[in-house]
Scaffold this active site. Structure first.
Site, short mmCIF file in Angstrom:
data_model
loop_
_atom_site.label_atom_id
_atom_site.label_comp_id
_atom_site.label_asym_id
_atom_site.label_seq_id
_atom_site.Cartn_x
_atom_site.Cartn_y
_atom_site.Cartn_z
N GLN A 57 -1.06 12.88 -5.40
CA GLN A 57 -1.41 14.13 -4.44
C GLN A 57 -0.37 13.98 -4.00
O GLN A 57 0.19 12.88 -2.60
CB GLN A 57 -3.07 14.26 -3.84
CG GLN A 57 -2.22 14.54 -2.49
CD GLN A 57 -4.11 15.48 -1.90
OE1 GLN A 57 -4.45 13.55 -1.55
NE2 GLN A 57 -4.45 15.37 -0.75
N SER B 39 1.76 14.86 2.40
CA SER B 39 2.39 13.87 3.18
C SER B 39 3.44 13.56 3.05
O SER B 39 4.03 13.48 1.93
CB SER B 39 2.04 12.85 3.48
OG SER B 39 -0.27 12.45 3.90
N SER C 39 -1.13 8.37 -3.20
CA SER C 39 -1.62 7.35 -4.42
C SER C 39 -2.10 7.79 -5.34
O SER C 39 -1.52 8.45 -5.65
CB SER C 39 -3.25 7.39 -3.21
OG SER C 39 -2.91 6.93 -1.97
N GLU D 280 -11.62 16.81 -0.45
CA GLU D 280 -11.95 15.74 -0.32
C GLU D 280 -12.14 15.29 0.80
O GLU D 280 -13.06 13.69 1.19
CB GLU D 280 -10.83 15.93 0.32
CG GLU D 280 -9.80 14.75 0.24
CD GLU D 280 -8.41 14.16 0.69
OE1 GLU D 280 -7.82 15.57 0.61
OE2 GLU D 280 -7.73 13.36 0.70
N ASN E 295 -9.74 10.81 11.72
CA ASN E 295 -10.93 11.41 12.20
C ASN E 295 -10.50 12.00 13.61
O ASN E 295 -11.76 12.76 14.36
CB ASN E 295 -11.46 9.90 12.60
CG ASN E 295 -11.82 10.27 11.15
OD1 ASN E 295 -12.05 10.40 10.43
ND2 ASN E 295 -13.36 8.96 11.38
N GLU E 296 -9.22 11.73 13.89
CA GLU E 296 -8.58 12.61 15.59
C GLU E 296 -8.40 14.29 14.72
O GLU E 296 -9.41 14.77 16.04
CB GLU E 296 -8.04 12.11 15.94
CG GLU E 296 -7.53 10.32 16.47
CD GLU E 296 -7.57 9.32 16.00
OE1 GLU E 296 -7.43 9.90 14.06
OE2 GLU E 296 -7.77 8.66 15.62
C1 LIG Z 1 -5.35 4.31 2.36
C2 LIG Z 1 -4.60 5.73 1.87
C3 LIG Z 1 -4.00 7.55 0.81
C4 LIG Z 1 -3.45 7.85 1.51
N1 LIG Z 1 -2.69 8.54 0.27
C5 LIG Z 1 -2.63 10.06 0.34
C6 LIG Z 1 -2.25 10.70 -0.50
O1 LIG Z 1 -2.50 10.52 -1.58
N2 LIG Z 1 -0.96 11.70 -0.89
C7 LIG Z 1 -0.73 12.27 0.42
O2 LIG Z 1 -0.31 12.91 0.63
N3 LIG Z 1 -1.18 10.74 1.44
C8 LIG Z 1 -1.83 10.24 1.58
N4 LIG Z 1 -2.08 9.22 3.62
C9 LIG Z 1 -1.95 9.49 4.29
C10 LIG Z 1 -2.09 9.97 5.41
O3 LIG Z 1 -2.94 12.09 4.38
C11 LIG Z 1 -1.86 10.48 6.72
O4 LIG Z 1 -1.53 8.85 6.78
C12 LIG Z 1 -2.53 11.43 7.79
O5 LIG Z 1 -2.64 12.64 7.36
C13 LIG Z 1 -2.37 10.72 8.60
O6 LIG Z 1 -0.58 11.41 8.89
P1 LIG Z 1 0.66 10.16 9.79
O7 LIG Z 1 0.44 8.79 8.70
O8 LIG Z 1 1.59 10.41 9.43
O9 LIG Z 1 0.45 9.44 10.79
P2 LIG Z 1 0.44 10.97 12.24
O10 LIG Z 1 0.23 12.04 11.72
O11 LIG Z 1 1.99 10.30 13.08
O12 LIG Z 1 -0.30 10.14 13.89
C14 LIG Z 1 -0.29 9.26 14.02
C15 LIG Z 1 -1.90 8.94 14.94
O13 LIG Z 1 -1.56 10.51 15.80
C16 LIG Z 1 -2.73 10.73 15.63
N5 LIG Z 1 -2.59 12.24 15.84
C17 LIG Z 1 -1.62 13.42 15.27
N6 LIG Z 1 -1.76 14.01 15.57
C18 LIG Z 1 -3.11 14.20 16.88
C19 LIG Z 1 -3.40 15.80 17.28
N7 LIG Z 1 -3.49 16.85 17.47
N8 LIG Z 1 -4.93 15.10 18.49
C20 LIG Z 1 -5.27 13.83 18.54
N9 LIG Z 1 -4.47 13.04 17.68
C21 LIG Z 1 -3.55 12.72 16.86
C22 LIG Z 1 -3.25 10.60 13.96
O14 LIG Z 1 -4.93 10.91 14.19
C23 LIG Z 1 -3.18 9.18 14.06
O15 LIG Z 1 -3.89 8.27 15.42
C24 LIG Z 1 -2.62 8.16 2.69
C25 LIG Z 1 -2.72 7.58 3.63
C26 LIG Z 1 -3.71 6.50 3.57
C27 LIG Z 1 -3.92 5.06 4.20
#
Ligand SMILES: Cc1cc2nc3c(=O)[nH]c(=O)nc-3n(C[C@H](O)[C@H](O)[C@H](O)COP(=O)(O)OP(=O)(O)OC[C@H]3O[C@@H](n4cnc5c(N)ncnc54)[C@H](O)[C@@H]3O)c2cc1C
Length: 387
Positions: free
Chosen positions: A127, A130, A162, A245, A370-371
């Protein structure tokens, strides 16, 4: 709605058939981790074995490599699968996420092209959503797909994909109309990973294996027929995929019920190390796993009767990810300092708990944090004002 808590005779026969097949085919020795190259190949081979038995995805129509079974049968299969300690599904992103999305939005030609190879483990999917500046705020994504004749030309950078280090294809969302409001200018594309202009770079994790990858699109060309749905419909399609998902498919209850059972066994062995508070947590985690199973059967019955999952997917995602964390936290507490021993250490016991615990920490992040799920529930289910 009344819930039928017993299985039909046909469902019991289905369970027995699945159990017998798994007993005969599940590898006796655990496979190497699918995050490394050798383990990935072993898991791909296992997908082929599953497909030969017609167990790749039981709910799919037979013409695509399934059995035409219902969701209840799928839950039964999953119970048998986890109880048999069968390998992780290396093609989970294909089978559980893209597959049902293709069923809903794909053309007949796309379904015939992609689904049988997916079910057979011939093509493993990643997928690619991100980006470095677009995780929670996915609609901020910047990778572009520019139409040029009968192709799209892709440019941009995806991350945290992933399985992508060794997978064959990815499904991504790309900006096709930079002028449109940000949710509207997106398009859902299917892109081969071993392809001119596509560069995949594994992200080495703490254990040294590239469980994730970055994907760089450097003027990669894909034909228009690789588009799923209409141009500009990418957000709507992606949110349908996200529903699969977070909702029913990615994490079936059997995974947690089997972990809860292992936790009980651990508790029986280690209970002298534990106080009353930990005993209560173990009991609660076990009950939560059972509650999740019952709730899932209720959801599956509703879906089979023509209902939809909607916002319940976000509630579900929070529940299973927190349950997984709690099951593993209890096990880590019961094991004390021994929990931290690596599997190769002489005194290591139940070493799977450490690996499982580390992965459970990611549960509140992947599939939408989860947020963010709590925000969605607050705004769309409870009707609270936007924060
Ligand atoms: C094990 C694993 C597998 C993954 N696999 C894939 C994959 O296959 N394909 C893919 O595309 N992506 C994948 N991801 C990425 C995943 O979708 C992102 O890590 C996730 O969406 C969070 O984005 P970020 O890491 O940019 O964090 P950010 O968006 O920068 O967030 C950082 C923190 O801020 C909080 N936050 C951000 N905005 C808000 C808001 N508006 N209100 C409250 N809190 C907020 C978040 O909850 C988080 O705690 C994977 C991630 C993990 C850990």
């Amino acid at each position: 709605m009344a819930i039928e808590l017993t299985f039909t005779e046909a469902q019991q026969r289905f369970r027995a058939e699945a159990r017998d097949w798994l007993r005969a085919h599940v590898p006796r020795e655990p496979l190497a981790t699918l995050e490394g190259e050798a383990g990935f190949a072993q898991h791909r081979e296992w997908e082929r074995t599953l497909a030969q038995g017609n167990w790749g995805m039981v709910t799919w129509p037979r013409e695509y490599g399934g059995r035409g079974a219902g969701l209840i049968e799928w839950l039964i299969f999953e119970e048998e699968y986890y109880r048999a300690r069968a390998p992780l599904r290396v093609n989970q992103n294909g089978i559980f996420l893209l597959g049902p999305t293709l069923m809903q939005f794909g053309s007949a030609a796309q379904k015939a092209r992609y689904l049988p190879r997916m079910a057979a483990g011939e093509e493993i999917w990643a997928q690619a959503w991100s980006e470095p500046q677009a995780g929670s705020d996915l609609a901020a994504l910047r990778a572009t797909a520019v139409r040029d004749g009968d192709s799209y030309v892709l440019r941009g950078h995806k991350i945290w994909s992933s399985r992508a280090a060794f997978a064959d294809w990815c499904f991504g969302i790309f900006r096709t109309d930079p002028a449109a409001e940000r949710h509207h200018g997106l398009t859902f594309l299917l892109v081969p990973l071993r392809h001119p202009g596509v560069r995949v770079r594994g992200i080495r994790q703490i254990h040294g294996e590239p469980g994730f990858a970055e994907i760089f699109f450097e003027e990669a060309r894909v034909p228009l027929e690789n588009r799923l749905g209409e141009e500009g419909e990418g957000w709507h399609i992606a949110m349908t995929t996200a529903g699969f998902e977070r909702g029913l498919l990615l994490r079936s209850p059997a995974r947690f019920q089997v972990a809860a059972q292992r936790l009980l066994e651990l508790w029986r062995r280690e209970r002298q190390q534990a106080d009353a508070a930990l005993a209560a947590k173990v009991a609660q985690a076990w009950m939560d796993a059972e509650a999740y199973a019952l709730a899932t059967y209720r959801t599956a019955s509703r879906l089979a009767a023509g209902g939809s999952i909607g916002m319940e997917a976000s509630l579900n995602k929070i529940f299973w990810s927190e349950l997984d964390l709690e099951l593993h936290r209890c096990a880590m507490s019961l094991l004390g300092a021994r929990a931290e021993l690596l599997p190769q250490a002489a005194a290591a016991q139940d070493s799977g708990w450490l690996e499982g615990f580390l992965f459970s920490l990611a549960g509140p992040i992947y599939a939408g944090t989860n947020e963010i799920q709590r925000n969605l529930i607050a705004e769309r289910l409870l009707g609270l004002p936007k924060g």
